[in-house]
Design an enzyme around this catalytic site. Sequence first.
Site, PDB file in Angstrom:
ATOM      1  N   SER A  95      38.900  43.559  31.859  1.00 29.56           N
ATOM      2  CA  SER A  95      39.978  44.020  32.755  1.00 29.56           C
ATOM      3  C   SER A  95      40.389  45.414  32.293  1.00 29.56           C
ATOM      4  CB  SER A  95      41.200  43.102  32.660  1.00 29.56           C
ATOM      5  OG  SER A  95      40.862  41.780  32.940  1.00 29.56           O
ATOM      6  N   LYS A 170      42.178  42.810  40.267  1.00 30.54           N
ATOM      7  CA  LYS A 170      42.640  42.159  39.030  1.00 30.54           C
ATOM      8  C   LYS A 170      44.044  42.655  38.660  1.00 30.54           C
ATOM      9  CE  LYS A 170      42.709  40.161  34.949  1.00 30.54           C
ATOM     10  NZ  LYS A 170      42.788  38.740  34.671  1.00 30.54           N
ATOM     11  N   LYS A 238      48.966  45.668  28.650  1.00 31.64           N
ATOM     12  CA  LYS A 238      47.863  46.577  29.016  1.00 31.64           C
ATOM     13  C   LYS A 238      47.666  46.561  30.537  1.00 31.64           C
ATOM     14  CE  LYS A 238      44.023  44.705  29.244  1.00 31.64           C
ATOM     15  NZ  LYS A 238      42.737  44.037  29.346  1.00 31.64           N
TER      16      LYS A 238
END
Length: 300
Positions: A95, A170, A238
């Site tokens: 990701s 995502k 993140k």
Amino acid sequence: MAKVGFIGLGIMGAPMAGHLRKGGHELYVFDLNPVPADLVASGAVACASGRQVAEHADIIITMVPDTPHVDAALFAKDGVAEGLKPGKIVVDMSSISPIETKKFAQRITQLGCSYLDAPVSGGEVGAKAASLTIMVGGPEEAFAQVKPLFDLMGKNITLVGGNGDGQTCKVANQIIVALTIEAVGEALLFASKAGADPAKVRQALMGGFAASRILEVHGERMVKRSFEPGFRIELHQKDLNLALQGARALGISLPNTATCQELFNSCAAHGGSKWDHSAMVRALELMADHEIGSNQRAAG
Ligand code: NAD
């Protein structure tokens, strides 16, 4: 059977690579850490670098933590790019940044190869059970070639669009998950402070319009005070960083994503970078000076 490379054999990568081997594919693997022994015992070939993996395999998968790690795995000295020949396919399942992904895809395409971004949702449980959701961006022909491998690792597999669109999907997923954790946290905190039993409230709401996987799984963790990961707060920070950086580049505001990031930051300030992301509720509890379920625990 395909010749497949797999780089990054951590929490997610090791079981995913295992499924490919069980599916009968030739498997060439590399990690900065020693390769898990059970993978080698199953017949996977441990390589000394990403370049070696790319020399042996036709489809090379990466599953590493963040954008700089993908950059290093692909383009550093002895990285994947040095071992590629035209016609090979690079599939990044980490990701990472959708913007950098488009640049990586361009560089790989210039070498006569194809690039797919294919991040996943479903966590360690989904990786082990081969039930991951896989969100793919890239050319249709490459997707068709890699689909039999995706089928060995996941269930809900969608070609969302061109390169970068898998990673964008995502990030969207992570926005929904964070905001829903926050909503479930506020609701259970409110109910608990008002004197209701939060376990009963969660149970009642699971039958109604507010039901969700997050009320079910993360709501239970909040009630039971079990904040072992699961999915670490630092990884969700993140992902929300990618959302907020992307929003700034696009010139839009994501006010509640920003709030959730601040709540994660507050958890991290209290030593919680490695807590499960459901522990976001602890930041809300600090502000309310009330811990979910404390009335019931005090009553014995
Ligand atoms: P992890 O830290 O357990 O594993 C990453 C592995 O990559 C490590 O073994 C590390 O040594 C290796 N690595 C790093 N840089 C490398 C390089 N340049 N060359 C070779 N190997 C390298 O991480 P994870 O939990 O498996 O997560 C991987 C990705 O999947 C992340 O992007 C994460 O956000 C995503 N993800 C994780 C989960 C989860 O629940 N853990 C769920 C969905 C998506």
